[in-house]
Design a protein around this motif. Structure first.
Motif, short mmCIF file in Angstrom:
data_model
loop_
_atom_site.label_atom_id
_atom_site.label_comp_id
_atom_site.label_asym_id
_atom_site.label_seq_id
_atom_site.Cartn_x
_atom_site.Cartn_y
_atom_site.Cartn_z
N ASN A 294 1.10 -1.10 0.49
CA ASN A 294 0.31 -0.02 -0.17
C ASN A 294 1.24 1.06 -0.02
O ASN A 294 1.64 1.29 0.48
N LYS A 295 -0.11 2.04 -0.74
CA LYS A 295 1.33 3.19 -0.24
C LYS A 295 1.58 4.31 -1.36
O LYS A 295 3.05 4.36 -1.35
N TRP A 296 1.57 3.43 -2.08
CA TRP A 296 2.16 3.25 -3.60
C TRP A 296 2.38 4.38 -4.07
O TRP A 296 3.57 4.89 -4.95
N ASP A 297 1.27 5.56 -3.93
CA ASP A 297 1.15 6.57 -4.47
C ASP A 297 2.53 7.50 -3.79
O ASP A 297 2.87 8.73 -4.95
N LEU A 298 3.18 7.05 -2.75
CA LEU A 298 4.44 8.29 -2.09
C LEU A 298 5.10 7.88 -2.82
O LEU A 298 5.89 8.13 -2.59
N GLU A 300 8.73 7.30 -5.12
CA GLU A 300 8.91 7.84 -6.38
C GLU A 300 9.54 7.40 -7.44
O GLU A 300 9.18 7.31 -8.78
N LYS A 302 9.18 4.64 -9.61
CA LYS A 302 8.10 3.12 -9.63
C LYS A 302 8.57 2.40 -11.22
O LYS A 302 7.54 2.09 -12.35
N SER A 330 -2.64 1.64 -3.77
CA SER A 330 -2.71 2.95 -3.28
C SER A 330 -4.17 2.79 -2.57
O SER A 330 -5.64 3.29 -3.97
N THR A 333 -5.57 6.50 -3.27
CA THR A 333 -6.09 6.97 -4.90
C THR A 333 -6.81 6.22 -5.55
O THR A 333 -6.84 6.24 -6.74
N GLN A 335 -5.33 3.69 -6.72
CA GLN A 335 -5.33 2.75 -7.69
C GLN A 335 -5.29 1.55 -7.66
O GLN A 335 -4.62 0.71 -6.11
N ARG A 336 -5.53 0.42 -8.63
CA ARG A 336 -5.50 -0.89 -8.31
C ARG A 336 -6.42 -1.15 -6.73
O ARG A 336 -5.68 -2.80 -6.67
#
Length: 437
Positions: A294-298, A300, A302, A330, A333, A335-336
């Protein structure tokens, strides 16, 4: 619904000895795997047809030289919040200490059954010490010796008699149960809220007592399952959130009551010891697994390389069980998020899959012929026939051989890997047994 019995007491009164005594009746479940320091703190006990989980709170005390009384007090509080029964262990040779009086005060206020146990009653003379314990105000002490086992039968009778009667939860059978587990602050509540979204009315909560897991029925977008919640739907506890023991106690319930566990890992922190503790619980209970980073949006970086590195790190830590899906998502957001549900559903179907006997033998026998088990002391091991056992909790395969006792763990793992290569069993543990034909 699994019942949970917690053992509390000050250091060196024999909590671990009692824990081993209670769980050793089922040695298979408490395995001494290396690298899991706090592995011994959770096991199952079976007595007179009743099965319950036992947690030894002693393994969670930080720094045993100067025991932080505050820490232990916190644990006693957590134990009273989470368990169904507390076994309060004292030392009959030392009598009642101030500390015991303190703990007894917490336990008297608790709204759950407490069984007072005076340990180390190794011979008849020790029994005179039991009358001292009446001043704790917790009823009759049970005098036992965890080391020799004397008196533990009566104690177990009392535990089984005190266990809450199983309530029929209204969850229908045949509908998968997904549990979202992970350390505190990894985003469990956010993920559940992302699943459920605003359409809260489609969702029905089935709650037992506070100590039961809460099932949330999720029935839309072609999915139909229960979310077993450990996260934030229940009130935030008075206890500080970051306590490791707390999240383990919380997870036990949810894991035992689920089919598939969605283990959340924080992308910004990587895999930590506590993630491993929860993973051990999932494995011990033979549950299927989906790992969500989780928190893949944080994060940098990718790039594909970063993703592969992260995946490999996770699989290395969790080896030998490496056949499980990892999803980078995430909750914030969204996401997925959908992918998580699809994967969990697929893993559940894998868990229920049946492979025809003919097909199994067609594929596996040539593989076994090409790489047979190594011979031992000049004896050749022949595997003649394979079948899948029907109606088991996880896919279970039996290989019939002439000398099953000589087949080593490594070869069993080889067979498991070959089964996984030929059929999709991703995310679900499987059993491989070698039996006499």
């Amino acid at each position: 619904m699994g019942n949970l019995v917690a053992i509390v007491g000050r250091p060196n009164v024999g909590k671990s000895t009692l824990f081993n005594r209670l769980t050793n009746s089922r040695q298979a479940i408490v395995s001494d795997e290396a690298g899991t320091t706090r592995d011994r703190q959770y096991g199952k006990c079976e007595w007179c047809g009743h099965e319950f989980s036992v947690v030894d709170t002693g393994g969670w005390v930080v720094n045993s030289d100067d025991i932080f009384e505050e820490e232990i007090r916190k644990q006693v509080l957590i134990a009273t919040e989470e368990a169904d029964i507390v076994l309060f262990l004292c030392d009959i040779k030392n009598g009642v200490t101030d500390w015991d009086m303190d703990v007894a005060q917490i336990l008297r206020r608790a709204k759950l059954p407490v069984i007072l146990v005076a340990n180390k009653a190794d011979d008849g003379r020790d029994l005179y010490g039991q009358y001292d314990f009446y001043r704790l105000g917790l009823g009759d002490p049970y005098c036992i010796s965890a080391a020799t086992g004397s008196g533990t039968g009566d104690l177990l009778d009392k535990v089984v008699e005190t266990l809450p009667q199983k309530k029929n939860d209204d969850t229908e059978d045949g509908i998968p149960r997904f549990a979202v587990v992970g350390r505190p602050n990894v985003g469990k509540s956010s993920l559940i809220n992302a699943f459920i979204g605003e359409e809260r009315h489609i969702v029905t909560d089935i709650a037992g007592t506070t100590r039961d897991s809460i099932y949330t029925r999720y029935d839309k977008f072609g999915f139909d399952f229960y979310l077993v919640d450990t996260a934030g739907i229940r009130r935030k506890n008075k206890v500080t959130e970051d306590l490791e023991f707390y999240s383990v106690m919380r997870s036990i319930r949810a894991i035992e009551n689920s089919d598939v566990c969605i283990l959340m890992i924080d992308a910004t922190r990587g895999i930590e010891a506590q993630d491993m503790n929860i993973f051990q619980l999932i494995q011990k209970n033979n549950k299927s697994l989906v790992v969500v980073v989780n928190k893949w949006d944080l994060v940098e970086d990718k790039s594909q390389i970063a993703i592969s590195t992260f995946e490999n790190a996770i699989r290395q830590r969790m080896a030998p069980f490496v056949d499980f899906p990892i999803i980078f998502a995430s909750a914030l957001t969204k996401q997925r998020i959908f992918k998580v549900l699809e994967t969990a559903k697929q893993v559940y179907l894998n868990r229920k899959s049946r492979i025809g006997t003919t097909k199994l033998n067609e594929v596996m026998l040539p593989i076994i012929e090409a790489t047979p088990p190594p011979s031992i002391k000049g004896k050749y091991i022949k595997i003649k026939y394979i079948s899948q056992v029907p109606d088991t909790q996880i896919p279970t395969f039996v290989f019939y051989a002439n000398l099953p006792q000589y087949v080593k763990e490594a070869y069993r793992r080889f067979l498991e890997n070959k089964i996984r290569e030929n059929w999709t069993l991703t995310g679900t543990p499987i059993n491989v047994f070698i039996r006499q034909k």
